[in-house]
Design a protein around this motif. Structure first.
Motif, mmCIF file in Angstrom:
data_model
loop_
_atom_site.group_PDB
_atom_site.id
_atom_site.type_symbol
_atom_site.label_atom_id
_atom_site.label_comp_id
_atom_site.label_asym_id
_atom_site.label_seq_id
_atom_site.Cartn_x
_atom_site.Cartn_y
_atom_site.Cartn_z
ATOM 1 N N ILE A 142 42.587 36.118 48.341
ATOM 2 C CA ILE A 142 42.530 35.769 46.941
ATOM 3 C C ILE A 142 41.807 36.841 46.138
ATOM 4 O O ILE A 142 42.048 37.017 44.952
ATOM 5 C CB ILE A 142 41.834 34.404 46.771
ATOM 6 C CG1 ILE A 142 42.340 33.754 45.497
ATOM 7 C CG2 ILE A 142 40.336 34.530 46.733
ATOM 8 C CD1 ILE A 142 42.127 32.293 45.484
ATOM 9 N N ALA A 143 40.926 37.586 46.791
ATOM 10 C CA ALA A 143 40.123 38.564 46.067
ATOM 11 C C ALA A 143 40.832 39.908 45.942
ATOM 12 O O ALA A 143 40.400 40.765 45.170
ATOM 13 C CB ALA A 143 38.786 38.748 46.767
ATOM 14 N N LEU A 144 41.915 40.093 46.675
ATOM 15 C CA LEU A 144 42.495 41.433 46.760
ATOM 16 C C LEU A 144 42.933 41.987 45.401
ATOM 17 O O LEU A 144 42.556 43.088 45.025
ATOM 18 C CB LEU A 144 43.668 41.436 47.749
ATOM 19 C CG LEU A 144 43.272 41.051 49.179
ATOM 20 C CD1 LEU A 144 44.479 41.066 50.097
ATOM 21 C CD2 LEU A 144 42.199 41.981 49.718
ATOM 22 N N ILE A 145 43.727 41.207 44.669
ATOM 23 C CA ILE A 145 44.230 41.734 43.395
ATOM 24 C C ILE A 145 43.106 41.971 42.387
ATOM 25 O O ILE A 145 42.978 43.078 41.860
ATOM 26 C CB ILE A 145 45.295 40.806 42.778
ATOM 27 C CG1 ILE A 145 46.488 40.694 43.729
ATOM 28 C CG2 ILE A 145 45.763 41.333 41.430
ATOM 29 C CD1 ILE A 145 47.510 39.679 43.297
ATOM 30 N N PRO A 146 42.268 40.961 42.109
ATOM 31 C CA PRO A 146 41.207 41.195 41.119
ATOM 32 C C PRO A 146 40.281 42.354 41.490
ATOM 33 O O PRO A 146 39.969 43.183 40.643
ATOM 34 C CB PRO A 146 40.435 39.869 41.118
ATOM 35 C CG PRO A 146 41.385 38.867 41.625
ATOM 36 C CD PRO A 146 42.272 39.575 42.582
ATOM 37 N N ILE A 147 39.888 42.430 42.741
ATOM 38 C CA ILE A 147 38.957 43.489 43.129
ATOM 39 C C ILE A 147 39.638 44.847 43.053
ATOM 40 O O ILE A 147 39.047 45.838 42.616
ATOM 41 C CB ILE A 147 38.413 43.247 44.554
ATOM 42 C CG1 ILE A 147 37.663 41.916 44.617
ATOM 43 C CG2 ILE A 147 37.494 44.369 44.988
ATOM 44 C CD1 ILE A 147 36.446 41.852 43.739
ATOM 45 N N LEU A 148 40.896 44.886 43.462
ATOM 46 C CA LEU A 148 41.620 46.156 43.394
ATOM 47 C C LEU A 148 41.675 46.657 41.947
ATOM 48 O O LEU A 148 41.529 47.843 41.671
ATOM 49 C CB LEU A 148 43.030 45.985 43.949
ATOM 50 C CG LEU A 148 43.771 47.286 44.241
ATOM 51 C CD1 LEU A 148 43.039 48.079 45.298
ATOM 52 C CD2 LEU A 148 45.194 47.006 44.701
ATOM 53 N N ARG A 149 41.856 45.728 41.016
ATOM 54 C CA ARG A 149 41.892 46.119 39.594
ATOM 55 C C ARG A 149 40.554 46.676 39.149
ATOM 56 O O ARG A 149 40.491 47.684 38.449
ATOM 57 C CB ARG A 149 42.244 44.905 38.742
ATOM 58 C CG ARG A 149 43.670 44.492 38.935
ATOM 59 C CD ARG A 149 44.083 43.589 37.817
ATOM 60 N NE ARG A 149 45.522 43.508 37.794
ATOM 61 C CZ ARG A 149 46.190 42.746 36.958
ATOM 62 N NH1 ARG A 149 45.540 42.020 36.068
ATOM 63 N NH2 ARG A 149 47.495 42.720 36.985
ATOM 64 N N ASP A 150 39.469 45.984 39.543
ATOM 65 C CA ASP A 150 38.135 46.489 39.206
ATOM 66 C C ASP A 150 37.946 47.889 39.773
ATOM 67 O O ASP A 150 37.444 48.785 39.098
ATOM 68 C CB ASP A 150 37.048 45.575 39.788
ATOM 69 C CG ASP A 150 37.042 44.217 39.119
ATOM 70 O OD1 ASP A 150 37.711 44.076 38.080
ATOM 71 O OD2 ASP A 150 36.379 43.298 39.641
ATOM 72 N N TYR A 151 38.362 48.063 41.010
ATOM 73 C CA TYR A 151 38.174 49.352 41.676
ATOM 74 C C TYR A 151 38.938 50.450 40.946
ATOM 75 O O TYR A 151 38.463 51.567 40.819
ATOM 76 C CB TYR A 151 38.652 49.270 43.128
ATOM 77 C CG TYR A 151 37.627 48.712 44.077
ATOM 78 C CD1 TYR A 151 36.503 48.047 43.599
ATOM 79 C CD2 TYR A 151 37.765 48.853 45.450
ATOM 80 C CE1 TYR A 151 35.563 47.529 44.458
ATOM 81 C CE2 TYR A 151 36.826 48.342 46.327
ATOM 82 C CZ TYR A 151 35.732 47.677 45.830
ATOM 83 O OH TYR A 151 34.799 47.169 46.699
#
Lengths: 299, 369
Positions: A142-151
Motif C-alpha cells: 500500500i505504501a509503494l505508490i505514495p512513497i515512490l512519489r515522495d521519493y
C-alpha cells in the motif's frame, strides 16, 4: 506394544522421515551439483547422472556469474559507460550495503521507541502505541505508490538512503511491538535505582536497556536480515533497475528473464544469493528459530 | 556599593554572554551534525569511488548518522529549561519511530485510499470505478480464485506437512538432523527458490533426456513429459508446492516446540488406557496444540495472501497464475494506473486485516518471546 513391535515402528518412522527429508534436500543438492557442471552437460543430462560419471566439475560457472563481462565503452553521447554482464559480485556488495543499515537502523529506532513506550511517561502514550500495533496490519504494497512519489519529488529514488528508510518503515511495527514486549518485562527496580541516582534516560537506555535486550535484539536482527536480504519487491520499486545499485535478488530475477535456459549460470547465481542467509542460518540457528517464533506476525 | 553594582552588572553581562553562548552552541551543534550528514549524502550520490569503498562509507554514514541524530537530539533537549526537557525527552525516543511510521505506513494508507477513487493519472475523480474493476475484471477474478487456492493448499500443505514431520521426528533419535534439513529452505529467498524449482520443472520434448527432476521421474514411469509451468490449471499447484517447500520448516519448528509442551503423563495415560497411537494424536495431542496450529495457519495465510515473488519469477502472472499482489504490481509499474493499483492495494489490506487481527489476539494470549 511389545518391544520388537516398537523397534519395527521406529524403523518405519525413520524410513518415512528419510524419504520426506530427501524431498526437502534434493532441490538444493540438485542446484548445487548443477552449478558445478559445464554448460553442455547441464543442458543435456540430468544432474543426478553426476554420481555415475564425475567429470568436469569446477567452479568456473561461479567465476562467470561473479565476474561477469565487466568492460567499459564510450556511448553515443561520448560518455564512458561501464556495462556489466552478470557481475553478481557488484550486486553482492550492493546487497550488503542495503542490508546492514536496513537491519541496524530500524533496530536502533525500534528499541529506542520500545523503551520510550515501556518506561517513559508522556501524553498520548497509549494512543500512539495502539497506532503502531495497528500498522502491523498494513501490507507494504500500500505504501509503494505514495512513497515512490515522495521519493521522486525529493530525489531519493535509486539511493541507498531511500531503501534503508523504506525497510526501516516497514520493519518498525514488528520491531517496536516485539521489543516492547521484551523491554517492558525488565524489572522495575533496575530503572528506579538508576533514575534515583540521577541517570539521564539516554544513559539508562544505552547502558541498561540495550545490553539487557540483546537476546531479543539478536533474534529480531536475524529476522530482519533475512527479510531484507531476500526481498525483491521493495528493491525493485525503490532501487529501480539500474545495475549500479541493483541487489542480488534483482540481478537473479533479471537473469531468470534474460538467461532462462542457461541453467549452469542460473544455478550458480542462485547459490550466490543463498550463501549468506545459509551461513547465518547454520551459524545462528538458535537465535534464528527464536526470531521466527517471535516474528510470526510480520506485516 | 558601586563595586557591588559593577559586579552585578558584570555578572549580568556574563550571564547574557553565557545565555547567548548556550543558544549559539545549541544551534551550532545540530547544524554541524546536519552539515556532516549532508556532506555524506552528497558524497554518496556523486562519488565515483569503487563500490566497496562507497559501501563502507554508506554503512558508516547511515548507521552512524542515526546514532548521531539520537545523540544530538538528546543533547539539545537536555540544554532546555528543566520543565521543557521533561516534556520533550520521551519524544527523543519515540519521535523518530512515530515520524517514520507516519510517513511510510500511516499516511500512505490514507493516500492510497484517496488515490483509489481517481483515474490512472490521479487527476479525475472516478468514484468506485476502480473497485468495480477490482471485483469484476476477469483477470482480477482469476487472481482471487488463485489466491484462494494459495491460501487453502499453501497453508494446508505447509501446516499439514509441518505437523506430520514434527510428530514423526518427535519419535526419532535423529530429530535434530531431520528438522534442520526441512528447516533450511526458510533461509532461501523466493527468487532463489524460484530458480531451484524452475529447474525441477524444466521441460524437454519427449524422447530427449530430461534435465528437470520432475519430468525425469514422470518419464521413468513411462508418462509423457509435461511443461509444468504452462500447464493450466495445475501450474498453480506447482507454484504453491514451492511455498509449501519453503514454509513447512517454519510450521514444523513452531509445532514441534508446542509438542514438547504436551504433558507426557496425559499421553501415557491415553496409551495405558489402550488408545492407538493415531487415537492419541487425534484426541490428545491435536487438541492440546490447537492454538499453535491456528497461529501458524494464520501466519501462512497472510503470507499466501500477499504472495508476489514466486509468481513474479516463475511465470510473471502468465498462463493463468495471476495473484492479487502481482496484479497490483502490474497496474502500478507496467500500466502506470495508480488508481487501479491503489484500489487493489486497499482490497489487499481489507483481506489481510481480519486474519492479522486474529493472529495478534492469539499472539497476545501466548506472550511472544
Amino acid at each position: 506394544m511389545s518391544l520388537q513391535k516398537k523397534k519395527q515402528w521406529i524403523y518405519i518412522i525413520n524410513a518415512i522421515l528419510i524419504v520426506l527429508v530427501l524431498i526437502w534436500a534434493l532441490p538444493i543438492i540438485g542446484l548445487f551439483v548443477s552449478s558445478l557442471r559445464p554448460r553442455t552437460e547441464v543442458l543435456n543430462t540430468g544432474w543426478w547422472t553426476v554420481f555415475s560419471n564425475r567429470t568436469g566439475l569446477s567452479f568456473s560457472n561461479y567465476k562467470q556469474v561473479l565476474g561477469g563481462s565487466r568492460y567499459t565503452f564510450v556511448d553515443a553521447a561520448g560518455k564512458t559507460v561501464r556495462a556489466s554482464g552478470d557481475n553478481l559480485s557488484r550486486a553482492f556488495i550492493n546487497s550488503l550495503t542495503v542490508t546492514i543499515p536496513s537491519v541496524i537502523i530500524p533496530l536502533l529506532i525500534a528499541s529506542a521507541a520500545a523503551f520510550g513506550f515501556a518506561w517513559l511517561v508522556f501524553p498520548g502514550r497509549k494512543f500512539f502505541f495502539t497506532t503502531v500495533v495497528a500498522m502491523l496490519v498494513v501490507p507494504l504494497q500500500i505504501a509503494l505508490i505514495p512513497i515512490l512519489r515522495d521519493y521522486q519529488k525529493i530525489g531519493l529514488t535509486g539511493s541507498y538512503l531511500g531503501i534503508w528508510l523504506a525497510h526501516t518503515g516497514f520493519g518498525l511495527p514488528l520491531g517496536i511491538y516485539l521489543l516492547y514486549n521484551y523491554i517492558s518485562t525488565i524489572p522495575r527496580d533496575i530503572f528506579e535505582s538508576a533514575f534515583l541516582d540521577g541517570a539521564k534516560p539516554m544513559v539508562v537506555f544505552a547502558r541498561l536497556v540495550l545490553p539487557l535486550s540483546v537476546p531479543a535484539i539478536a533474534s529480531l536482527a536475524i529476522f530482519q536480515f533475512l527479510w531484507v536480504w531476500n526481498d525483491l519487491l521493495v528493491a525493485l520499486v525503490f532501487l529501480g533497475g539500474t545495475s549500479d545499485v541493483a541487489v542480488l535478488t534483482q540481478r537473479l530475477a533479471t537473469m531468470v528473464g534474460s538467461r532462462g535456459q542457461d541453467w549452469h549460470l542460473l544455478t550458480a547465481g542462485a547459490f550466490v544469493v543463498m550463501v549468506v542467509p545459509l551461513a547465518v542460518f547454520f551459524g545462528l540457528q538458535r537465535y534464528f528459530v527464536q526470531g521466527l517464533m517471535a516474528g510470526s506476525v510480520k506485516g | 556599593m558601586a563595586d557591588s553594582k559593577k559586579l552585578r552588572e558584570g555578572s549580568f553581562a556574563g550571564n547574557t554572554l553565557v545565555a547567548v553562548g548556550r543558544i549559539g552552541i545549541s544551534i551550532f551543534v545540530p547544524l554541524v551534525a546536519f552539515v556532516i550528514l549532508w556532506a555524506g549524502f552528497i558524497f554518496l550520490k556523486e562519488s565515483k569511488a569503487p563500490p566497496a569503498l562507497i559501501a563502507i562509507v554508506a554503512i558508516i554514514w547511515g548507521v552512524g548518522g542515526v546514532a548521531l541524530l539520537f545523540g544530538v537530539a538528546d543533547w539539545f533537549v537536555n540544554r532546555l529549561p528543566l520543565h521543557v526537557t521533561k516534556k520533550l525527552q520521551p519524544f527523543v525516543f519515540v519521535g523518530p519511530a512515530l515520524a517514520i511510521l507516519a510517513w511510510y505506513l500511516f499516511f500512505p494508507t490514507l493516500r492510497s485510499l484517496y488515490l483509489s477513487f481517481f483515474d490512472a493519472q490521479s487527476k479525475n475523480f472516478v468514484g468506485l470505478a476502480n473497485y468495480i474493476y477490482a471485483f469484476t475484471d476477469p483477470k482480477m477474478l482469476e487472481s482471487f480464485v488463485n489466491n484462494l487456492l494459495w491460501i487453502i493448499l499453501g497453508t494446508g500443505g505447509s501446516v499439514g506437512m509441518g505437523l506430520i514431520i514434527a510428530l514423526l521426528a518427535d519419535r526419532s533419535r535423529y530429530e535434530k538432523v531431520y528438522k534442520s534439513i526441512v528447516f533450511t529452505p526458510m533461509a532461501i529467498s523466493f527468487v532463489g527458490a524460484g530458480v531451484i524449482w524452475r529447474f525441477i520443472y524444466a521441460y524437454k520434448p519427449a524422447g530427449e533426456s530430461q534435465i528437470g527432476l520432475l519430468n525425469a521421474i514422470v518419464t521413468f514411469f513411462g508418462v509423457e513429459p509435461q511443461a509444468w509451468i504452462t500447464l493450466r490449471p495445475w501450474n498453480n499447484v506447482f507454484l504453491i508446492a514451492i511455498l509449501i517447500w519453503l514454509q513447512t520448516g517454519y510450521a514444523m519448528v513452531i509445532i514441534s516446540a508446542a509438542l514438547k509442551g504436551v504433558p507426557s503423563q496425559i499421553i501415557e495415560a491415553g496409551r495405558i488406557d489402550g488408545a492407538t497411537e493415531l487415537r492419541v494424536i487425534r484426541s490428545i495431542i491435536i487438541p492440546y496444540i490447537f492454538t499453535t496450529l491456528v497461529t501458524v495457519s494464520t501466519t501462512i495465510i497472510i503470507i499466501s495472501l500477499k504472495i508476489f515473488d514466486i509468481v513474479y519469477t516463475m511465470t510473471g502472472g502468465q498462463y493463468g497464475t495471476e495473484v492479487i499482489a502481482s496484479m497490483q504490481y502490474k497496474q502500478m509499474f507496467n500500466f502506470y494506473d495508480f488508481g487501479k493499483g491503489s484500489a487493489i492495494a486497499i482490497v489487499l489490506v481489507l483481506a489481510v486485516t481480519p486474519v492479522m487481527w486474529y493472529n495478534l489476539r492469539q499472539f497476545n494470549k501466548q506472550e511472544g518471546f
